[in-house]
Design a protein around this motif. Structure first.
Motif, PDB file in Angstrom:
ATOM      1  N   GLY A 132       0.780  -1.224   0.000  1.00  0.00           N
ATOM      2  CA  GLY A 132       0.000   0.000   0.000  1.00  0.00           C
ATOM      3  C   GLY A 132       0.814   1.278   0.000  1.00  0.00           C
ATOM      4  N   ALA A 133       2.149   1.161  -0.015  1.00  0.00           N
ATOM      5  CA  ALA A 133       3.022   2.337  -0.003  1.00  0.00           C
ATOM      6  C   ALA A 133       3.651   2.522  -1.383  1.00  0.00           C
ATOM      7  CB  ALA A 133       4.119   2.173   1.044  1.00  0.00           C
ATOM      8  N   PHE A 134       3.680   3.770  -1.867  1.00  0.00           N
ATOM      9  CA  PHE A 134       4.212   4.071  -3.193  1.00  0.00           C
ATOM     10  C   PHE A 134       5.480   4.909  -3.068  1.00  0.00           C
ATOM     11  CE2 PHE A 134       4.482   7.111  -6.761  1.00  0.00           C
ATOM     12  CZ  PHE A 134       4.629   6.208  -7.808  1.00  0.00           C
ATOM     13  N   GLY A 135       6.496   4.554  -3.845  1.00  0.00           N
ATOM     14  CA  GLY A 135       7.719   5.339  -3.813  1.00  0.00           C
ATOM     15  C   GLY A 135       8.795   4.727  -4.685  1.00  0.00           C
ATOM     16  N   LYS A 136       9.974   5.372  -4.656  1.00  0.00           N
ATOM     17  CA  LYS A 136      11.130   4.905  -5.433  1.00  0.00           C
ATOM     18  C   LYS A 136      12.052   4.100  -4.517  1.00  0.00           C
ATOM     19  CE  LYS A 136      13.250   7.420  -8.610  1.00  0.00           C
ATOM     20  NZ  LYS A 136      14.120   8.427  -9.284  1.00  0.00           N
ATOM     21  N   ILE A 137      12.546   2.962  -5.026  1.00  0.00           N
ATOM     22  CA  ILE A 137      13.439   2.112  -4.240  1.00  0.00           C
ATOM     23  C   ILE A 137      14.773   2.825  -4.045  1.00  0.00           C
ATOM     24  CG2 ILE A 137      14.649  -0.099  -4.111  1.00  0.00           C
ATOM     25  CD1 ILE A 137      11.685  -0.433  -3.881  1.00  0.00           C
ATOM     26  N   ASN A 144      14.906  -4.965   5.593  1.00  0.00           N
ATOM     27  CA  ASN A 144      13.862  -4.083   5.086  1.00  0.00           C
ATOM     28  C   ASN A 144      14.260  -3.431   3.774  1.00  0.00           C
ATOM     29  OD1 ASN A 144      15.517  -1.724   5.952  1.00  0.00           O
ATOM     30  ND2 ASN A 144      14.924  -2.396   7.996  1.00  0.00           N
ATOM     31  N   THR A 145      13.265  -2.829   3.137  1.00  0.00           N
ATOM     32  CA  THR A 145      13.462  -2.091   1.889  1.00  0.00           C
ATOM     33  C   THR A 145      13.112  -0.630   2.147  1.00  0.00           C
ATOM     34  OG1 THR A 145      13.007  -3.991   0.459  1.00  0.00           O
ATOM     35  CG2 THR A 145      12.635  -1.803  -0.479  1.00  0.00           C
ATOM     36  N   ILE A 146      13.933   0.282   1.615  1.00  0.00           N
ATOM     37  CA  ILE A 146      13.736   1.713   1.830  1.00  0.00           C
ATOM     38  C   ILE A 146      13.113   2.322   0.581  1.00  0.00           C
ATOM     39  CG2 ILE A 146      14.817   3.900   2.462  1.00  0.00           C
ATOM     40  CD1 ILE A 146      15.072   1.703   4.576  1.00  0.00           C
ATOM     41  N   LEU A 147      11.964   3.011   0.763  1.00  0.00           N
ATOM     42  CA  LEU A 147      11.290   3.731  -0.311  1.00  0.00           C
ATOM     43  C   LEU A 147      11.333   5.226  -0.031  1.00  0.00           C
ATOM     44  CD1 LEU A 147       7.958   1.768  -1.005  1.00  0.00           C
ATOM     45  CD2 LEU A 147      10.169   1.450  -2.078  1.00  0.00           C
ATOM     46  N   ILE A 148      11.437   6.031  -1.100  1.00  0.00           N
ATOM     47  CA  ILE A 148      11.304   7.478  -0.996  1.00  0.00           C
ATOM     48  C   ILE A 148      10.056   7.873  -1.772  1.00  0.00           C
ATOM     49  CG2 ILE A 148      12.338   9.725  -1.430  1.00  0.00           C
ATOM     50  CD1 ILE A 148      13.800   8.092   0.667  1.00  0.00           C
ATOM     51  N   PRO A 150       7.033  10.401  -3.477  1.00  0.00           N
ATOM     52  CA  PRO A 150       7.095  11.648  -4.257  1.00  0.00           C
ATOM     53  C   PRO A 150       7.160  12.884  -3.366  1.00  0.00           C
ATOM     54  CG  PRO A 150       5.485  10.161  -5.209  1.00  0.00           C
ATOM     55  CD  PRO A 150       5.914   9.548  -3.916  1.00  0.00           C
ATOM     56  N   GLY A 151       6.641  12.787  -2.137  1.00  0.00           N
ATOM     57  CA  GLY A 151       6.715  13.891  -1.185  1.00  0.00           C
ATOM     58  C   GLY A 151       7.986  13.888  -0.374  1.00  0.00           C
ATOM     59  N   ASN A 152       8.995  13.083  -0.793  1.00  0.00           N
ATOM     60  CA  ASN A 152      10.314  13.002  -0.165  1.00  0.00           C
ATOM     61  C   ASN A 152      10.257  12.463   1.265  1.00  0.00           C
ATOM     62  OD1 ASN A 152      13.086  13.280  -0.724  1.00  0.00           O
ATOM     63  ND2 ASN A 152      13.213  15.130   0.509  1.00  0.00           N
ATOM     64  N   LYS A 153       9.308  11.574   1.515  1.00  0.00           N
ATOM     65  CA  LYS A 153       9.248  10.879   2.795  1.00  0.00           C
ATOM     66  C   LYS A 153       9.945   9.532   2.669  1.00  0.00           C
ATOM     67  CE  LYS A 153       4.839  12.970   4.136  1.00  0.00           C
ATOM     68  NZ  LYS A 153       3.407  12.724   4.467  1.00  0.00           N
ATOM     69  N   LYS A 154      10.623   9.140   3.734  1.00  0.00           N
ATOM     70  CA  LYS A 154      11.351   7.876   3.742  1.00  0.00           C
ATOM     71  C   LYS A 154      10.492   6.794   4.391  1.00  0.00           C
ATOM     72  CE  LYS A 154      15.816   5.950   5.227  1.00  0.00           C
ATOM     73  NZ  LYS A 154      17.097   6.287   5.910  1.00  0.00           N
ATOM     74  N   LEU A 155      10.216   5.726   3.649  1.00  0.00           N
ATOM     75  CA  LEU A 155       9.416   4.616   4.157  1.00  0.00           C
ATOM     76  C   LEU A 155      10.301   3.392   4.340  1.00  0.00           C
ATOM     77  CD1 LEU A 155       6.246   4.909   1.867  1.00  0.00           C
ATOM     78  CD2 LEU A 155       6.679   6.033   4.056  1.00  0.00           C
ATOM     79  N   ILE A 156      10.222   2.778   5.499  1.00  0.00           N
ATOM     80  CA  ILE A 156      10.998   1.565   5.792  1.00  0.00           C
ATOM     81  C   ILE A 156      10.009   0.401   5.886  1.00  0.00           C
ATOM     82  CG2 ILE A 156      12.589   0.454   7.393  1.00  0.00           C
ATOM     83  CD1 ILE A 156      13.414   3.261   8.330  1.00  0.00           C
ATOM     84  N   ILE A 157      10.061  -0.484   4.903  1.00  0.00           N
ATOM     85  CA  ILE A 157       9.091  -1.582   4.818  1.00  0.00           C
ATOM     86  C   ILE A 157       9.798  -2.912   5.089  1.00  0.00           C
ATOM     87  CG2 ILE A 157       7.429  -2.756   3.330  1.00  0.00           C
ATOM     88  CD1 ILE A 157       7.143  -0.188   1.769  1.00  0.00           C
TER      89      ILE A 157
END
Length: 273
Positions: A132-137, A144-148, A150-157
């Motif tokens: 459910g999270a959208f971003g660039k790898i 874990n996998t780190i996503l950035i 479009p709003g420049n937030k860092k997601l750790i999945i």
């Protein structure tokens, strides 16, 4: 009963004198070892890059080797302090079951990380939707996998979440469809409006010549015909293409005096600049 404080003080001093060199040595080894591990990690990363190892695997392998070196360092420090390794291993063995039970999720994430590197559902720099999270790898780590976003937030999945769910890879095919919607009143000619839109978006920077831009009637509502406009672009150009297409379409409709229908008491009206 008299307590021989001098005896205990002498024993304490002897213990400190005996143990202090080992303690100082252990502290020195720990800090020097950490410094060396950082340097070795950089050299290892450089060597993996030179060996043309997959850029997706480099952060994973580097992180794994760093963790192993830190475990070895801690074991060395424990040995310097004089703690018998056989006793330590016995304690660790007794604790391993409880720790393993509490870290089932982490071990699963580690195994999932290996699966990700092996099957490659995504690569560094690709746009994906995961859990459910959208971003660039940005990075694929051990757990874990780190996503950035479009709003420049860092997601750790957690990697376990990745392999358990649906992964939508927007970059794998090299291009993505940009879905736009344009309203057209019933009184207007669809072929005319379609050509106006095609002419407006064909030269937008980032719009790909193939697949060709699609314009069609999507649905009808009470006041307008809703048109689907579908140019294609590379994933990194998605937002730029979307905004520029909308701007040029609006300007083109205004230039060609295409009218709009309004729901509040006005049948037709001009489109402003």
């Amino acid at each position: 009963m008299d307590i021989d404080f001098q005896k205990y003080a002498d024993q304490a001093v002897d213990a400190v004198v005996t143990f202090a060199p080992n303690l100082l040595m252990a502290i020195a080894v720990y800090y020097i070892g950490n410094w060396a591990i950082k340097k070795v990690s950089k050299v290892l990363t450089f060597a993996l890059e030179k060996a043309k190892v997959s850029e997706d695997a480099i952060p994973f392998l580097s992180s794994f080797m760093t963790t192993m070196m830190k475990v070895f360092l801690i074991m060395s420090v424990v040995g310097i302090l004089g703690i018998k390794m056989t006793a330590l291993m016995g304690i660790l063995a007794a604790m391993s079951f409880a720790v393993g039970m509490s870290l089932q999720g982490s071990l699963g994430n580690f195994a999932a990380g290996i699966l990700i590197l092996f099957f490659k559902p995504y690569r560094l720099g690709q746009w994906v939707e995961v859990d459910g999270a959208f971003g660039k790898i940005e990075e694929i780590r051990i757990f874990n996998t780190i996503l950035i976003t479009p709003g420049n937030k860092k997601l750790i999945i957690p990697n376990g979440k990745v392999v358990e769910g649906i992964i939508t890879n927007y970059s794998d095919k090299g291009y993505i469809r940009v879905d736009l919607e344009v309203s057209m009143p019933y009184a207007e000619s669809f072929p005319k409006v379609k050509q106006v839109i095609l002419d407006a978006v064909k030269d937008v920077p980032g719009v790909l010549p193939t697949p060709a831009v699609e314009v069609g009637i999507n649905t009808f509502d009470s006041h307008n015909i809703l048109l689907a406009v579908r140019p294609y672009a590379e994933p990194d150009d998605f937002w730029d293409v979307k905004f520029e297409c909308n701007q040029r379409i609006k300007h083109a409709l205004s230039e060609h005096h295409v009218k709009m229908a309004y729901s509040e008491g006005v049948e037709l009206g001009e489109i402003g600049e």
